[in-house]
Design an enzyme around this catalytic site. Sequence first.
Site, mmCIF file in Angstrom:
data_model
loop_
_atom_site.group_PDB
_atom_site.id
_atom_site.type_symbol
_atom_site.label_atom_id
_atom_site.label_comp_id
_atom_site.label_asym_id
_atom_site.label_seq_id
_atom_site.Cartn_x
_atom_site.Cartn_y
_atom_site.Cartn_z
ATOM 1 C CE LYS A 245 13.994 -74.482 93.965
ATOM 2 N NZ LYS A 245 14.148 -73.109 94.265
ATOM 3 C CE LYS B 275 18.199 -68.578 98.370
ATOM 4 N NZ LYS B 275 17.954 -67.408 98.001
ATOM 5 C CE LYS C 287 19.820 -73.561 91.868
ATOM 6 N NZ LYS C 287 19.058 -72.356 91.936
HETATM 7 P P1 TYM Z 1 17.288 -66.998 94.577
HETATM 8 O O1 TYM Z 1 17.179 -66.424 95.906
HETATM 9 O O2 TYM Z 1 17.019 -68.448 94.405
HETATM 10 O O3 TYM Z 1 18.705 -66.701 93.971
HETATM 11 C C1 TYM Z 1 19.217 -65.411 94.025
HETATM 12 C C2 TYM Z 1 20.202 -65.173 92.897
HETATM 13 O O4 TYM Z 1 21.315 -66.045 93.027
HETATM 14 C C3 TYM Z 1 21.538 -66.691 91.788
HETATM 15 N N1 TYM Z 1 22.087 -68.027 92.061
HETATM 16 C C4 TYM Z 1 23.223 -68.490 91.538
HETATM 17 N N2 TYM Z 1 24.111 -67.937 90.692
HETATM 18 C C5 TYM Z 1 25.179 -68.660 90.365
HETATM 19 N N3 TYM Z 1 25.421 -69.923 90.846
HETATM 20 C C6 TYM Z 1 24.535 -70.516 91.697
HETATM 21 N N4 TYM Z 1 24.768 -71.728 92.180
HETATM 22 C C7 TYM Z 1 23.383 -69.787 92.076
HETATM 23 N N5 TYM Z 1 22.328 -70.056 92.894
HETATM 24 C C8 TYM Z 1 21.542 -68.973 92.856
HETATM 25 C C9 TYM Z 1 20.170 -66.766 91.136
HETATM 26 O O5 TYM Z 1 20.272 -66.923 89.743
HETATM 27 C C10 TYM Z 1 19.600 -65.434 91.506
HETATM 28 O O6 TYM Z 1 20.098 -64.426 90.642
HETATM 29 N N6 TYM Z 1 13.692 -65.984 91.359
HETATM 30 C C11 TYM Z 1 14.852 -65.363 91.963
HETATM 31 C C12 TYM Z 1 14.466 -64.244 92.888
HETATM 32 C C13 TYM Z 1 13.654 -63.195 92.232
HETATM 33 C C14 TYM Z 1 14.094 -62.265 91.248
HETATM 34 C C15 TYM Z 1 12.973 -61.477 90.917
HETATM 35 C C16 TYM Z 1 15.345 -62.034 90.644
HETATM 36 C C17 TYM Z 1 12.337 -62.941 92.448
HETATM 37 N N7 TYM Z 1 11.944 -61.910 91.664
HETATM 38 C C18 TYM Z 1 13.058 -60.454 89.967
HETATM 39 C C19 TYM Z 1 15.404 -61.006 89.684
HETATM 40 C C20 TYM Z 1 14.286 -60.248 89.349
HETATM 41 C C21 TYM Z 1 15.659 -66.428 92.664
HETATM 42 O O7 TYM Z 1 15.702 -67.543 92.288
HETATM 43 O O8 TYM Z 1 16.350 -66.087 93.723
#
Ligand code: TYM
Length: 345
Positions: A119, A211, A208
């Site tokens: 990023k 979003k 991947k």
């Molecule tokens: P975020 O919002 O980027 O993603 C949310 C969840 O979606 C999963 N994900 C995917 N899984 C499979 N294929 C993909 N292409 C894909 N893109 C996203 C991410 O792995 C995630 O599970 N850091 C976290 C948010 C967070 C969090 C936490 C999660 C903040 N604190 C504590 C668990 C525990 C995140 O990147 O969210």
Amino acid sequence: MSKSVILTGIRSNEEPTLGNYLGAFVPMVQMQKEYAGDYQINMFVPDLHSFTTPIDHSGLYRNTLNNLKYFVAAGLDLKNPHTFIYRQSYIPAHSELTWILDCFTYVGEMSRMTQFKEKSGEHNDSVTMGLFNYPVLMAADILLYNAKHIPVGEDQFQHIEITRDIATRFNNKFGDIFTIPEATQQQTSFMKRDAGLRIRSLTDPTKKMSKSSTDEKSKILLIDDPEVARKKIMSATTDSIGVINFDWEAQPGITSLLQIKAHLSGKSQDEVNAQWVGTTKYGEFKAAVADEVATFLMDFQARLASITDDQLLYKLEASEQEMRRIAGETLLRAQIAVGLRSKEK
Ligand code: TYM
């Protein structure tokens, strides 16, 4: 005895994608169905994590509420008394514990985080401290609730490992303050998956589905018009080999569509592969995946439309009150450990 905690979060920086749905929403809902009663389920929106890279702030508050609605549309049962939905910024202990953990986390280990490197490469004119510090806030999210099971996609595994490292370091210095979340391998088997899930970009299947990507054709949004989504699948990048194979190295595009088909249809990958692998029918296969995606979106969006703000706010406020209590207890243990509060009552 308090229940073992399953916890996950989805940022509200952008509209969630099919990758978020399959990587995080589905496993959480499945776990609720399977384990309701035996475990406590924490499903939250890390709203503070949502602007570590630039966003349109005028939409953040609404997006956060919408994300919570998506959990419900994905099947999360709000009536379950052991399930909590909440917004990270409504529980101040997240920010407070982050500062304490920051002082036990090394710049070197944060600089090695793959997501930070990726990023900060994309936004190299505006790399913020927030982006750098992201994994420490995530560690606080997990440790405050003594969570052991964290269903996330593969891209978040490194952040779970660093949470374990920070918590172990803290415990080694101060005693048994934090519950250590399970290692990523155990997380995967708890989710009943062979490996971490990574749904790929439709236009560059070596990456991947993200979003935050500005390439609209690379991602299926949960709010996409089903017909638009159908076209995105039909124009997804595949290959000119001419025979369908499940092969991430040689044919990542077609393999990613096979993966989406299996996950959305609820069939095993082997069953889906048995029907299509070895055939030359790229067009027919893409149309079948496009149908699957369009039908899924229609059903999902119909469920979404039926959820009201009131239903959500009632559960949210009750959950946030309880979460402030639980998080406050952990924060106090950490504050006592580092000498900010007295051991004596
Ligand atoms: P975020 O919002 O980027 O993603 C949310 C969840 O979606 C999963 N994900 C995917 N899984 C499979 N294929 C993909 N292409 C894909 N893109 C996203 C991410 O792995 C995630 O599970 N850091 C976290 C948010 C967070 C969090 C936490 C999660 C903040 N604190 C504590 C668990 C525990 C995140 O990147 O969210």
